[in-house]
Enzyme design. Structure first.
Site, short mmCIF file in Angstrom:
data_model
loop_
_atom_site.label_atom_id
_atom_site.label_comp_id
_atom_site.label_asym_id
_atom_site.label_seq_id
_atom_site.Cartn_x
_atom_site.Cartn_y
_atom_site.Cartn_z
N PHE A 74 -3.17 -5.02 17.38
CA PHE A 74 -3.87 -4.61 18.60
C PHE A 74 -5.35 -4.83 18.33
O PHE A 74 -6.01 -3.96 17.78
CB PHE A 74 -3.57 -3.14 18.88
CG PHE A 74 -3.60 -2.78 20.33
CD1 PHE A 74 -3.24 -3.68 21.31
CD2 PHE A 74 -3.98 -1.50 20.73
CE1 PHE A 74 -3.25 -3.33 22.65
CE2 PHE A 74 -4.01 -1.15 22.06
CZ PHE A 74 -3.64 -2.06 23.02
N ALA A 112 1.88 -2.17 20.16
CA ALA A 112 3.17 -2.10 19.47
C ALA A 112 4.05 -0.96 19.98
O ALA A 112 5.26 -1.00 19.82
CB ALA A 112 2.95 -1.92 17.97
N TYR A 235 -5.08 16.17 4.30
CA TYR A 235 -4.11 15.11 4.58
C TYR A 235 -2.68 15.65 4.51
O TYR A 235 -2.10 16.01 5.53
CB TYR A 235 -4.32 13.91 3.62
CG TYR A 235 -3.70 12.65 4.16
CD1 TYR A 235 -4.50 11.61 4.65
CD2 TYR A 235 -2.32 12.49 4.22
CE1 TYR A 235 -3.92 10.47 5.19
CE2 TYR A 235 -1.74 11.36 4.75
CZ TYR A 235 -2.55 10.34 5.23
OH TYR A 235 -1.97 9.22 5.75
P1 NAD Z 1 -5.51 -0.32 9.09
O1 NAD Z 1 -6.41 0.44 9.97
O2 NAD Z 1 -6.12 -1.16 8.04
O3 NAD Z 1 -4.52 -1.26 9.97
C1 NAD Z 1 -3.85 -0.75 11.08
C2 NAD Z 1 -3.07 -1.85 11.76
O4 NAD Z 1 -2.40 -1.30 12.90
C3 NAD Z 1 -3.92 -3.01 12.29
O5 NAD Z 1 -3.24 -4.23 12.07
C4 NAD Z 1 -3.97 -2.74 13.81
O6 NAD Z 1 -4.14 -3.91 14.62
C5 NAD Z 1 -2.60 -2.15 14.01
N1 NAD Z 1 -2.51 -1.34 15.24
C6 NAD Z 1 -3.11 -0.16 15.51
N2 NAD Z 1 -2.73 0.29 16.73
C7 NAD Z 1 -1.86 -0.63 17.22
C8 NAD Z 1 -1.10 -0.75 18.42
N3 NAD Z 1 -1.16 0.17 19.37
N4 NAD Z 1 -0.33 -1.84 18.58
C9 NAD Z 1 -0.26 -2.82 17.63
N5 NAD Z 1 -0.93 -2.74 16.47
C10 NAD Z 1 -1.72 -1.67 16.28
O7 NAD Z 1 -4.49 0.75 8.47
P2 NAD Z 1 -3.95 1.00 6.99
O8 NAD Z 1 -4.89 1.91 6.28
O9 NAD Z 1 -3.52 -0.28 6.35
O10 NAD Z 1 -2.67 1.88 7.32
C11 NAD Z 1 -1.39 1.33 7.56
C12 NAD Z 1 -0.33 2.32 7.09
O11 NAD Z 1 -0.50 2.53 5.70
C13 NAD Z 1 -0.44 3.68 7.78
O12 NAD Z 1 0.84 4.18 8.01
C14 NAD Z 1 -1.13 4.53 6.72
O13 NAD Z 1 -0.84 5.90 6.81
C15 NAD Z 1 -0.53 3.93 5.46
N6 NAD Z 1 -1.31 4.23 4.23
C16 NAD Z 1 -2.64 4.01 4.19
C17 NAD Z 1 -3.36 4.36 3.04
C18 NAD Z 1 -4.86 4.14 2.95
O14 NAD Z 1 -5.49 4.71 2.05
N7 NAD Z 1 -5.44 3.35 3.82
C19 NAD Z 1 -2.69 4.90 1.93
C20 NAD Z 1 -1.31 5.06 1.98
C21 NAD Z 1 -0.62 4.72 3.15
#
Ligand code: NAD
Length: 391
Positions: A74, A112, A235
């Site tokens: 998105f 999504a 968290y």
């Molecule tokens: P990010 O912000 O880097 O990426 C988010 C992604 O989601 C992007 O590709 C964005 O385009 C997409 N997105 C958001 N809303 C959308 C929608 N409505 N429709 C389609 N696409 C959409 O996020 P991230 O930090 O990589 O997190 C991804 C997952 O990993 C999450 O579940 C998060 O909890 C988990 N996670 C993150 C961390 C961290 O430290 N960043 C650690 C462990 C787990």
């Protein structure tokens, strides 16, 4: 256009197309240099494919295993006057590298959470891709419109029960102060679960099963974070943690649903890294600035691509059985949680203030990683050069 970073709070409102290409290229190089021994996925769907852990997953699948990928994101498209969002440029770069390598890649810039997104992906799987054998669920979104009710729910970053006050770094002013998370009411907790919980992952898997586009032996994983004492009150023990518990619940439902296909579903717990989503969570920038320093000193620091490549090569597609915790989750966060890391981070946490920030923590490394998310700070990119924002 000469493109420079414009930071507003925890977000950079500009992105550099050439720098974002570099961001993607570096991750591809890492995957190529750390290739898996065995075979892996062939047709992969990544939901949340344009940034952070989802982008890294797409890169690991395509360049580690030569997998065809469908991606859902998105992102903001560019105009003559305004740059696209980083995820847009990342995806354009990923697609061009994939096509150069002769690997199928198609991306959908669509919400999504909507039924339309699911229909578009199913159509592409039927007409172009073939049976999907891996689904990665990696969304990071502050709100979600329920496709059945049309109601838009917003998540809240709030405590559960009592207010929580923690040290916090204002990344604009570099001042270390305090931040208080107020307790959420029941509605705020429910809304956060609605946005960040497992319901949409379930809807995706149900739609894919119903449409008959999943391969025998399909795997799916959604990403989660748990953390320890320092981050727990904001968290794991807060509204986001409740939502992540709901992802664990959904995982069990999905695993049952995939049984006739000999499929499997797991939550993968990953380490804290600098992404657009994590930088928006209070306390995380300070925690990450200290964590990066400690883990670098111990030689165990990893970013998105190292974590995800390890998840693919050492767990999802390893010859040996998965190593799971007592809840059945894959744990890629164990180095972060080691006592020698957490104890040192906690000791620094007590001492760190605005004056000793650079000595006690590695805020420079945090900032460098933050700017790279938007394509800034690459020594081989000329940021004074005029570039076309439209890619
Ligand atoms: P990010 O912000 O880097 O990426 C988010 C992604 O989601 C992007 O590709 C964005 O385009 C997409 N997105 C958001 N809303 C959308 C929608 N409505 N429709 C389609 N696409 C959409 O996020 P991230 O930090 O990589 O997190 C991804 C997952 O990993 C999450 O579940 C998060 O909890 C988990 N996670 C993150 C961390 C961290 O430290 N960043 C650690 C462990 C787990």
């Amino acid at each position: 256009m000469i493109i420079k970073p414009k930071v507003r709070g925890f977000i950079c409102t500009t992105a550099h197309p050439v720098g974002c290409r570099e961001h993607v290229r570096e991750q591809i190089e890492y995957v190529k240099a750390n290739k898996p021994a065995g075979s892996g996925p062939k047709n992969v769907l990544v939901i949340g494919c344009s940034n952070g852990y989802g982008l890294a997953s797409r890169i690991a699948a395509a360049f580690g295993y030569g997998a065809n990928t469908l991606g859902v994101m998105f992102e903001k498209e560019p105009t003559e006057k305004r740059t696209a969002s980083a995820g847009w440029y990342n995806t354009k770069a990923f697609e061009s590298f994939a096509h150069e390598a002769g690997v199928y890649a198609r991306s959908f810039n669509v919400d999504a959470f909507s039924n339309e997104a699911k229909a578009a992906v199913i159509e592409a799987a039927k007409s172009e891709l073939g049976p999907i054998d891996l689904v990665i669920y990696s969304l990071g979104s502050p709100r979600r419109t329920d496709p059945n009710t049309g109601i838009t729910h917003s998540s809240s970053l709030k405590a559960i029960g009592e207010p929580v006050t923690r040290k916090n770094l204002n990344t604009d002013t570099r001042q270390v102060g305090e931040f208080t998370l107020e307790p959420a009411n029941d509605e705020e907790i429910a809304n956060t679960i609605k946005v960040m919980g497992g319901e949409d992952w379930e809807l995706w898997m149900e739609a894919l099963v119903e449409a008959g586009v999943l391969a025998d032996g399909v795997k799916t994983t959604a990403f989660s974070y748990i953390g320890k004492e320092l981050t727990w009150p904001i968290y794991g023990g807060a509204t986001i943690g409740r939502a992540k518990q709901d992802v664990d619940r959904a995982c069990k439902v999905i695993a049952q649903r995939l049984k006739p296909l000999n499929g499997s579903a797991h939550v993968s717990v990953l380490k804290a890294v600098v992404t657009q989503s994590s930088s928006a969570i209070p306390v995380m920038p300070l925690y990450l600035s200290i964590l990066i320093k400690v883990m670098k000193e111990q030689g165990t620091n990893e970013g998105c691509i190292e974590q995800v490549n390890g998840l693919f090569n050492n767990e999802l597609y390893a010859d040996s059985a998965l190593t799971l915790d007592e809840e059945g989750r894959i744990r890629m966060d164990l180095n972060e949680l080691k006592p020698e890391v957490q104890d040192q981070v906690a000791a620094i946490w007590e001492e760190v203030d605005s004056d000793n920030l650079d000595e006690k923590a590695d805020f420079a490394a945090y900032q460098e990683e933050f700017f790279r998310l938007f394509g800034f700070g690459y020594s081989n990119v000329d940021y004074d050069q005029d570039v076309d924002p439209i890619v």
